[in-house]
Design an enzyme around this catalytic site. Structure first.
Site, PDB file in Angstrom:
ATOM      1  N   GLY A 187      14.174   6.928  -2.100  1.00 34.98           N
ATOM      2  CA  GLY A 187      13.623   5.572  -1.896  1.00 34.98           C
ATOM      3  C   GLY A 187      12.801   5.445  -0.629  1.00 34.98           C
ATOM      4  O   GLY A 187      12.499   4.333  -0.199  1.00 34.98           O
ATOM      5  N   GLU A 190       6.353   5.383  -0.620  1.00 29.82           N
ATOM      6  CA  GLU A 190       5.674   4.219  -1.183  1.00 29.82           C
ATOM      7  C   GLU A 190       5.537   4.391  -2.694  1.00 29.82           C
ATOM      8  O   GLU A 190       5.620   5.511  -3.215  1.00 29.82           O
ATOM      9  CB  GLU A 190       4.280   4.077  -0.565  1.00 29.82           C
ATOM     10  CG  GLU A 190       4.297   3.774   0.923  1.00 29.82           C
ATOM     11  CD  GLU A 190       5.069   2.505   1.239  1.00 29.82           C
ATOM     12  OE1 GLU A 190       4.675   1.429   0.777  1.00 29.82           O
ATOM     13  OE2 GLU A 190       6.085   2.592   1.943  1.00 29.82           O
ATOM     14  N   ASP A 201      -0.252   4.738   5.002  1.00 31.62           N
ATOM     15  CA  ASP A 201       0.877   3.894   5.395  1.00 31.62           C
ATOM     16  C   ASP A 201       0.996   3.834   6.926  1.00 31.62           C
ATOM     17  O   ASP A 201       1.172   2.751   7.504  1.00 31.62           O
ATOM     18  CB  ASP A 201       2.164   4.459   4.780  1.00 31.62           C
ATOM     19  CG  ASP A 201       3.388   3.667   5.177  1.00 31.62           C
ATOM     20  OD1 ASP A 201       3.538   2.531   4.704  1.00 31.62           O
ATOM     21  OD2 ASP A 201       4.182   4.167   6.003  1.00 31.62           O
ATOM     22  N   LYS A 205       0.572   0.577   9.570  1.00 28.23           N
ATOM     23  CA  LYS A 205       1.544   0.222  10.616  1.00 28.23           C
ATOM     24  C   LYS A 205       0.879   0.239  11.996  1.00 28.23           C
ATOM     25  O   LYS A 205       1.156  -0.612  12.850  1.00 28.23           O
ATOM     26  CB  LYS A 205       2.722   1.198  10.572  1.00 28.23           C
ATOM     27  CG  LYS A 205       3.553   1.046   9.299  1.00 28.23           C
ATOM     28  CD  LYS A 205       4.481   2.233   9.094  1.00 28.23           C
ATOM     29  CE  LYS A 205       5.398   2.050   7.900  1.00 28.23           C
ATOM     30  NZ  LYS A 205       6.068   3.292   7.489  1.00 28.23           N
TER      31      LYS A 205
HETATM   32  P1  NDP Z   1      10.688  -0.763  -4.827  1.00 28.15           P
HETATM   33  O1  NDP Z   1       9.666  -0.203  -5.728  1.00 28.15           O
HETATM   34  O2  NDP Z   1      11.997  -0.078  -4.717  1.00 28.15           O
HETATM   35  O3  NDP Z   1      10.971  -2.288  -5.244  1.00 28.15           O
HETATM   36  C1  NDP Z   1       9.949  -3.177  -5.596  1.00 28.15           C
HETATM   37  C2  NDP Z   1      10.563  -4.372  -6.313  1.00 28.15           C
HETATM   38  O4  NDP Z   1       9.534  -5.286  -6.663  1.00 28.15           O
HETATM   39  C3  NDP Z   1      11.283  -4.001  -7.607  1.00 28.15           C
HETATM   40  O5  NDP Z   1      12.424  -4.781  -7.772  1.00 28.15           O
HETATM   41  C4  NDP Z   1      10.242  -4.323  -8.709  1.00 28.15           C
HETATM   42  O6  NDP Z   1      10.848  -4.722  -9.918  1.00 28.15           O
HETATM   43  C5  NDP Z   1       9.513  -5.494  -8.078  1.00 28.15           C
HETATM   44  N1  NDP Z   1       8.115  -5.534  -8.494  1.00 28.15           N
HETATM   45  C6  NDP Z   1       7.208  -4.541  -8.330  1.00 28.15           C
HETATM   46  N2  NDP Z   1       6.017  -4.914  -8.842  1.00 28.15           N
HETATM   47  C7  NDP Z   1       6.202  -6.140  -9.367  1.00 28.15           C
HETATM   48  C8  NDP Z   1       5.362  -7.055 -10.068  1.00 28.15           C
HETATM   49  N3  NDP Z   1       4.098  -6.743 -10.353  1.00 28.15           N
HETATM   50  N4  NDP Z   1       5.879  -8.235 -10.441  1.00 28.15           N
HETATM   51  C9  NDP Z   1       7.150  -8.548 -10.158  1.00 28.15           C
HETATM   52  N5  NDP Z   1       8.003  -7.721  -9.494  1.00 28.15           N
HETATM   53  C10 NDP Z   1       7.533  -6.556  -9.131  1.00 28.15           C
HETATM   54  O7  NDP Z   1       9.994  -0.909  -3.401  1.00 28.15           O
HETATM   55  P2  NDP Z   1      10.694  -0.868  -1.975  1.00 28.15           P
HETATM   56  O8  NDP Z   1      11.889  -1.734  -1.962  1.00 28.15           O
HETATM   57  O9  NDP Z   1      10.810   0.534  -1.537  1.00 28.15           O
HETATM   58  O10 NDP Z   1       9.528  -1.502  -1.063  1.00 28.15           O
HETATM   59  C11 NDP Z   1       9.307  -2.896  -1.011  1.00 28.15           C
HETATM   60  C12 NDP Z   1       8.390  -3.196   0.167  1.00 28.15           C
HETATM   61  O11 NDP Z   1       9.023  -2.790   1.366  1.00 28.15           O
HETATM   62  C13 NDP Z   1       7.043  -2.459   0.134  1.00 28.15           C
HETATM   63  O12 NDP Z   1       6.069  -3.285   0.708  1.00 28.15           O
HETATM   64  C14 NDP Z   1       7.303  -1.256   1.036  1.00 28.15           C
HETATM   65  O13 NDP Z   1       6.118  -0.753   1.628  1.00 28.15           O
HETATM   66  C15 NDP Z   1       8.200  -1.874   2.070  1.00 28.15           C
HETATM   67  N6  NDP Z   1       9.040  -0.959   2.805  1.00 28.15           N
HETATM   68  C16 NDP Z   1       9.801  -0.047   2.130  1.00 28.15           C
HETATM   69  C17 NDP Z   1      10.665   0.777   2.811  1.00 28.15           C
HETATM   70  C18 NDP Z   1      11.517   1.774   2.122  1.00 28.15           C
HETATM   71  O14 NDP Z   1      12.218   2.533   2.809  1.00 28.15           O
HETATM   72  N7  NDP Z   1      11.524   1.830   0.812  1.00 28.15           N
HETATM   73  C19 NDP Z   1      10.777   0.697   4.276  1.00 28.15           C
HETATM   74  C20 NDP Z   1       9.938  -0.324   4.897  1.00 28.15           C
HETATM   75  C21 NDP Z   1       9.107  -1.102   4.162  1.00 28.15           C
HETATM   76  P3  NDP Z   1      11.679  -3.651 -10.798  1.00 28.15           P
HETATM   77  O15 NDP Z   1      12.826  -3.227  -9.916  1.00 28.15           O
HETATM   78  O16 NDP Z   1      12.162  -4.404 -11.990  1.00 28.15           O
HETATM   79  O17 NDP Z   1      10.753  -2.535 -11.106  1.00 28.15           O
HETATM   80  N1  HSE Z   2       7.105   4.896   2.850  1.00 29.17           N
HETATM   81  C1  HSE Z   2       7.429   4.427   4.146  1.00 29.17           C
HETATM   82  C2  HSE Z   2       7.847   5.604   5.006  1.00 29.17           C
HETATM   83  C3  HSE Z   2       8.547   3.420   4.075  1.00 29.17           C
HETATM   84  O1  HSE Z   2       8.160   6.664   4.457  1.00 29.17           O
HETATM   85  O2  HSE Z   2       7.853   5.468   6.221  1.00 29.17           O
HETATM   86  C4  HSE Z   2       8.839   2.777   5.404  1.00 29.17           C
HETATM   87  O3  HSE Z   2       7.795   1.971   5.818  1.00 29.17           O
END
Ligand code: NDP
Ligand code: HSE
Length: 437
Positions: A187, A190, A201, A205
């Site tokens: 997880g 991106e 990415d 930042k």
């Molecule tokens: P995920 O892909 O795990 O989760 C995204 C969520 O949004 C899912 O629940 C998905 O639904 C939903 N979603 C995606 N597209 C749509 C859409 N078109 N309409 C409605 N719902 C939608 O992403 P992350 O949690 O990893 O990341 C979320 C944000 O946080 C991003 O901006 C990322 O850059 C940021 N981020 C992530 C980090 C990480 O470690 N992962 C760290 C720091 C920031 P479904 O589950 O049903 O597919």
């Molecule tokens: N994809 C990003 C990373 C998530 O690996 O740093 C945290 O912003």
């Protein structure tokens, strides 16, 4: 007092982590915020998908607009990712008078200027601690903790996936693609992992960090960006023999003629703390004129480390719900009418040191030709490493470390070296920073 109702857009890695942390630490969070914080409405694409959190007590919808338009919801947490839909939803939430928390660095880097303007007009907050360096409270540290300083430069490992890959390549000799697949499973990556490995990415930042460090507008399109895909295990090994580590660094520096904004692989002396930041961990060094160097370290990605930052933002927003909007901490640290128009320097005006790897014919005079070209461009050599040719081969790798010079001079030197008949491949160039002052 009744709990504050929160609407969550996205129930993936970060959304699920946020629900879990809010539930597990509810009592302490309430004691800190002064009120409970309760997720009451959430959206995801696929409502049947298994989640890392329980969704008991949360109204679920596949229509994110329903959450944003829910009159009960006071704070919208955007954890969908991507830019266009997220931009529409965040702008709609602001227009509806709701505060916003987001982890979306792409959104803030590209549309932050517009979003913060709209938020100011509506008197609402947009908090984005999780957008940079996962769980490290780096936004708060620079925006508030270092507010007395003139920031000279900052340099950070701010992409967890990239650092995870470089570390596994170095320590375990693993393949790039295999480690990237693991980062995706965990997880960290991106939705489009080229954002991680091509430096986009980190550039998002860096755009945000530079704005709050120097009081400049968000200018993502001016960041020089290079990823980690061209780094070979051989370069990692040669760097180590010379006492350096290769890290993917994001650097923002105040130079005499403007601001440097650049993301690229970088050799750093191995004795620096930041050179020893491995795996998914991130670290940022910030140099303030009063405090000197400060270092911030922690998990840069993952469900709960990122949720830690999202929840801290929620607590911040809840604490100031009733305060005068004019007296809140400005979104980008500086008062919006006091931003500076310092130019962002083009890459050829940046000064740095270099690691060069040449594939050269093993015959007399080759090194002399190369060093003459470098001297013509006023580039001084710090050290040279020449390896023995492998059995049966007539070419040798030559590794040169140079002193600091303008990128423009180095570009010219590399163009001339690459057309020498004794040089058989493109020159590998990696920038080198001492990070000492
Ligand atoms: P995920 O892909 O795990 O989760 C995204 C969520 O949004 C899912 O629940 C998905 O639904 C939903 N979603 C995606 N597209 C749509 C859409 N078109 N309409 C409605 N719902 C939608 O992403 P992350 O949690 O990893 O990341 C979320 C944000 O946080 C991003 O901006 C990322 O850059 C940021 N981020 C992530 C980090 C990480 O470690 N992962 C760290 C720091 C920031 P479904 O589950 O049903 O597919
Ligand atoms: N994809 C990003 C990373 C998530 O690996 O740093 C945290 O912003």
């Amino acid at each position: 007092m009744k709990p504050v109702k929160v609407g969550l857009l996205g129930l993936g890695t970060v959304g699920g982590g946020t629900v879990n942390v809010l539930r597990r630490n509810a009592e302490e969070i309430t004691r800190r915020a002064g009120r409970g914080i309760q997720v009451t409405h959430a959206s995801a694409r696929d409502l049947k998908k298994a989640r890392i959190c329980s969704t008991e007590g949360i109204r679920l919808t596949a229509q994110p607009l329903e959450v944003v338009n829910d009159p009960e919801v006071k704070i919208v947490v955007e954890l969908i990712g991507g830019t266009e839909l997220a931009r529409d939803l965040v702008n709609r939430a602001i227009a509806n008078g709701k505060h916003v928390v987001t982890a979306n660095k792409a959104l803030i880097a590209r549309y932050g200027n517009e979003i913060f303007n709209a938020a100011r007009k509506q008197g609402v907050m947009v908090a984005f601690e999780a957008a940079v360096a996962g769980g490290i409270p780096i936004i708060k540290a620079i925006r508030e903790g270092l507010a007395g300083n003139r920031i000279e430069w900052l340099a950070g490992i701010i992409n967890g996936t990239g650092n995870f890959i470089l570390t596994a390549m170095r320590d375990e000799g693993r393949d790039f693609a295999d480690v990237l697949a693991e980062a995706q499973r965990l997880g960290y990556a991106e939705a489009d992992p080229t954002f991680d490995v091509e430096g986009i990415d980190a550039a998002h930042k860096l755009t945000i960090l530079a704005a709050i460090a120097f009081g400049i507008p968000l200018q993502f399109d001016k960041v020089y960006t290079e990823g980690i895909t061209r780094i070979t295990r051989a370069d990692v090994g040669y760097a180590e023999q010379l006492g350096y580590r290769i890290k993917h660094l994001a650097i923002a520096r105040r130079a005499a003629a403007g601001i440097e904004l650049r993301v690229h692989p970088t050799l750093i002396p191995e004795r620096r703390l930041i050179a020893n930041v491995d795996g998914v961990m991130n670290a940022v060094v910030v140099m303030g004129d009063a405090v000197g160097p400060t270092l911030y370290y922690g998990a840069g990605a993952g469900a709960e480390p990122t949720a830690s930052a999202v929840v801290a933002d929620l607590v911040d927003v809840v604490r100031v719900l009733t305060s005068d909007p004019e007296n809140r901490v400005p979104h980008l640290a500086f008062q919006p009418d006091a931003l500076s128009d310092l130019p962002i320097l083009p890459m050829d005006q940046v000064e740095t040191a270099y690691y060069l790897r040449l594939q050269a014919a093993d015959r007399p005079g080759v090194l002399a030709d190369v060093t003459r070209i470098l001297a013509d461009q006023d580039i001084s050599i710090e050290s040279i490493l020449q390896k023995e040719p492998l059995a049966g081969e007539s070419e040798v790798p030559i590794i040169l470390l140079t002193h600091r010079t303008l990128e423009k001079n180095m570009n010219q030197a590399i163009s001339r070296i690459e057309v020498l008949s004794s040089i058989s491949a493109k020159v590998m160039r990696i920038r080198l920073e001492q990070l000492s002052r």
